[in-house]
Design an enzyme around this catalytic site. Sequence first.
Site, PDB file in Angstrom:
ATOM      1  N   SER A 142       0.992  -1.064  -0.063  1.00  0.00           N
ATOM      2  CA  SER A 142      -0.092   0.006  -0.084  1.00  0.00           C
ATOM      3  C   SER A 142       0.907   1.261  -0.101  1.00  0.00           C
ATOM      4  O   SER A 142       2.043   1.265   0.278  1.00  0.00           O
ATOM      5  CB  SER A 142      -0.948  -0.069   1.282  1.00  0.00           C
ATOM      6  OG  SER A 142      -1.391   1.160   1.631  1.00  0.00           O
ATOM      7  N   TYR A 155      -1.952  -0.957  10.411  1.00  0.00           N
ATOM      8  CA  TYR A 155      -1.742  -1.329   8.837  1.00  0.00           C
ATOM      9  C   TYR A 155      -0.471  -0.843   8.166  1.00  0.00           C
ATOM     10  O   TYR A 155       0.258  -1.387   7.601  1.00  0.00           O
ATOM     11  CB  TYR A 155      -2.803  -0.490   8.502  1.00  0.00           C
ATOM     12  CG  TYR A 155      -3.195  -0.741   6.736  1.00  0.00           C
ATOM     13  CD1 TYR A 155      -3.842  -1.836   6.540  1.00  0.00           C
ATOM     14  CD2 TYR A 155      -3.051   0.119   5.860  1.00  0.00           C
ATOM     15  CE1 TYR A 155      -4.447  -2.085   5.089  1.00  0.00           C
ATOM     16  CE2 TYR A 155      -3.294   0.072   4.594  1.00  0.00           C
ATOM     17  CZ  TYR A 155      -3.918  -1.272   4.096  1.00  0.00           C
ATOM     18  OH  TYR A 155      -4.221  -1.404   2.868  1.00  0.00           O
TER      19      TYR A 155
HETATM   20  P1  NAD Z   1     -11.134  -6.794   0.169  1.00  0.00           P
HETATM   21  O1  NAD Z   1     -11.770  -6.357   1.379  1.00  0.00           O
HETATM   22  O2  NAD Z   1     -12.115  -6.365  -1.062  1.00  0.00           O
HETATM   23  O3  NAD Z   1     -10.573  -8.057  -0.070  1.00  0.00           O
HETATM   24  C1  NAD Z   1      -9.978  -8.631   1.060  1.00  0.00           C
HETATM   25  C2  NAD Z   1      -9.497 -10.202   0.916  1.00  0.00           C
HETATM   26  O4  NAD Z   1      -8.900 -10.847   1.893  1.00  0.00           O
HETATM   27  C3  NAD Z   1     -10.963 -11.022   0.781  1.00  0.00           C
HETATM   28  O5  NAD Z   1     -10.965 -11.946  -0.293  1.00  0.00           O
HETATM   29  C4  NAD Z   1     -10.969 -11.591   1.901  1.00  0.00           C
HETATM   30  O6  NAD Z   1     -11.524 -12.803   1.953  1.00  0.00           O
HETATM   31  C5  NAD Z   1      -9.489 -11.781   2.168  1.00  0.00           C
HETATM   32  N1  NAD Z   1      -9.148 -12.317   3.803  1.00  0.00           N
HETATM   33  C6  NAD Z   1      -9.356 -11.148   4.786  1.00  0.00           C
HETATM   34  N2  NAD Z   1      -9.270 -11.823   5.900  1.00  0.00           N
HETATM   35  C7  NAD Z   1      -8.857 -13.034   5.617  1.00  0.00           C
HETATM   36  C8  NAD Z   1      -8.357 -14.330   6.484  1.00  0.00           C
HETATM   37  N3  NAD Z   1      -8.165 -14.282   7.720  1.00  0.00           N
HETATM   38  N4  NAD Z   1      -8.062 -15.304   5.830  1.00  0.00           N
HETATM   39  C9  NAD Z   1      -8.046 -15.225   4.513  1.00  0.00           C
HETATM   40  N5  NAD Z   1      -8.341 -14.452   3.563  1.00  0.00           N
HETATM   41  C10 NAD Z   1      -8.827 -13.196   4.336  1.00  0.00           C
HETATM   42  O7  NAD Z   1      -9.785  -5.742   0.033  1.00  0.00           O
HETATM   43  P2  NAD Z   1      -9.282  -5.253  -0.995  1.00  0.00           P
HETATM   44  O8  NAD Z   1      -9.235  -3.559  -1.033  1.00  0.00           O
HETATM   45  O9  NAD Z   1      -8.970  -5.707  -2.313  1.00  0.00           O
HETATM   46  O10 NAD Z   1      -7.583  -5.558  -0.559  1.00  0.00           O
HETATM   47  C11 NAD Z   1      -6.830  -6.357  -0.926  1.00  0.00           C
HETATM   48  C12 NAD Z   1      -5.001  -6.007  -0.625  1.00  0.00           C
HETATM   49  O11 NAD Z   1      -4.949  -4.533  -1.027  1.00  0.00           O
HETATM   50  C13 NAD Z   1      -5.133  -5.762   0.931  1.00  0.00           C
HETATM   51  O12 NAD Z   1      -3.730  -6.279   1.224  1.00  0.00           O
HETATM   52  C14 NAD Z   1      -5.060  -4.213   1.103  1.00  0.00           C
HETATM   53  O13 NAD Z   1      -4.567  -3.886   2.191  1.00  0.00           O
HETATM   54  C15 NAD Z   1      -4.346  -3.755  -0.359  1.00  0.00           C
HETATM   55  N6  NAD Z   1      -4.813  -2.381  -0.431  1.00  0.00           N
HETATM   56  C16 NAD Z   1      -6.210  -1.797  -0.785  1.00  0.00           C
HETATM   57  C17 NAD Z   1      -6.187  -0.535  -0.939  1.00  0.00           C
HETATM   58  C18 NAD Z   1      -7.460   0.137  -1.014  1.00  0.00           C
HETATM   59  O14 NAD Z   1      -7.705   1.207  -1.390  1.00  0.00           O
HETATM   60  N7  NAD Z   1      -8.777  -0.871  -1.230  1.00  0.00           N
HETATM   61  C19 NAD Z   1      -5.117   0.307  -1.135  1.00  0.00           C
HETATM   62  C20 NAD Z   1      -3.935  -0.074  -1.048  1.00  0.00           C
HETATM   63  C21 NAD Z   1      -3.585  -1.475  -0.585  1.00  0.00           C
END
Ligand code: NAD
Length: 260
Positions: A142, A155
Amino acid sequence: MLNEKVALITGSTSGIGLATAHVLAAQGINLVLHGLMSIDEGEELAAEFSAQYGIKAIFDDADLMKVESIERLIQHAIEQMGSVDILINNAGIQHTESAENFPLEKWNAILAINLSAAFHAIQYALPKMKHNNWGRIINVASVHGLVGSVNKSAYCAAKHGLVGLTKVLALECAEHGVTVNAICPGWVDTPLINNQISAIAEKQDISFDDAKYKLVTAKQPLPEMMAPEQIGEFILFLCSESARSITGSALPMDGAWTAQ
Ligand code: NAD
């Protein structure tokens, strides 16, 4: 070149992981889908991918909080698919609160899922990649792997840790055909950030969409959320042969957030 390789994407039942799965599957890459979803729903999702893209796809619901589940996830993937050539450590969770009030169980969960799970998955997947002299490890970090923000101690600690882990693994893998990189996105339109948007909407008595705009523009000069597919396309490039010299990098895709 990527046709018939196998990618395991943690957290591919939602958001960035799911969008990335579609981008990779469209290139003929076979998939190990993973996330918190019932086995029935997950197997249905895998069947949809197989039918839509003509690839092999399986599903696993391993809880990334448990080391033994992560070991089983990688073992099953290799047994059923022959190898894990591309490992995308994407699953993550968020909780926002000042450091002094941060709940211990949230701290532990964020560190376990956003950081330690990537370490364990890499440990179990790496020997086969080294044996094949080819691999791609992509850690979805991130912008918070590069800079801090208030109320995101766990985080930011986890994502900075993931960037450090990426650098060390890139050094250890450099002579084995395995690249290791971190992607550092700004705001991406996924369910992960809905709580933060809702909190602003409630506090300021404004609509969800207005709150979303406020959240994005508070730190990110580009005044729009990224689509998860954009991250998927970036990941696809990192998997390509053209990207074989990119390793050990923490690559921002952040609408100039960290340019300031
Ligand atoms: P999301 O909530 O849409 O998806 C998260 C996924 O992680 C889901 O498939 C969920 O089932 C899985 N997950 C969560 N806890 C779990 C566990 N204990 N065991 C197994 N699986 C688990 O989130 P997203 O926004 O797609 O995030 C994906 C990645 O991108 C993350 O690492 C997040 O930190 C990173 N990210 C997101 C953003 C944003 O703005 N959305 C920005 C920067 C980085």
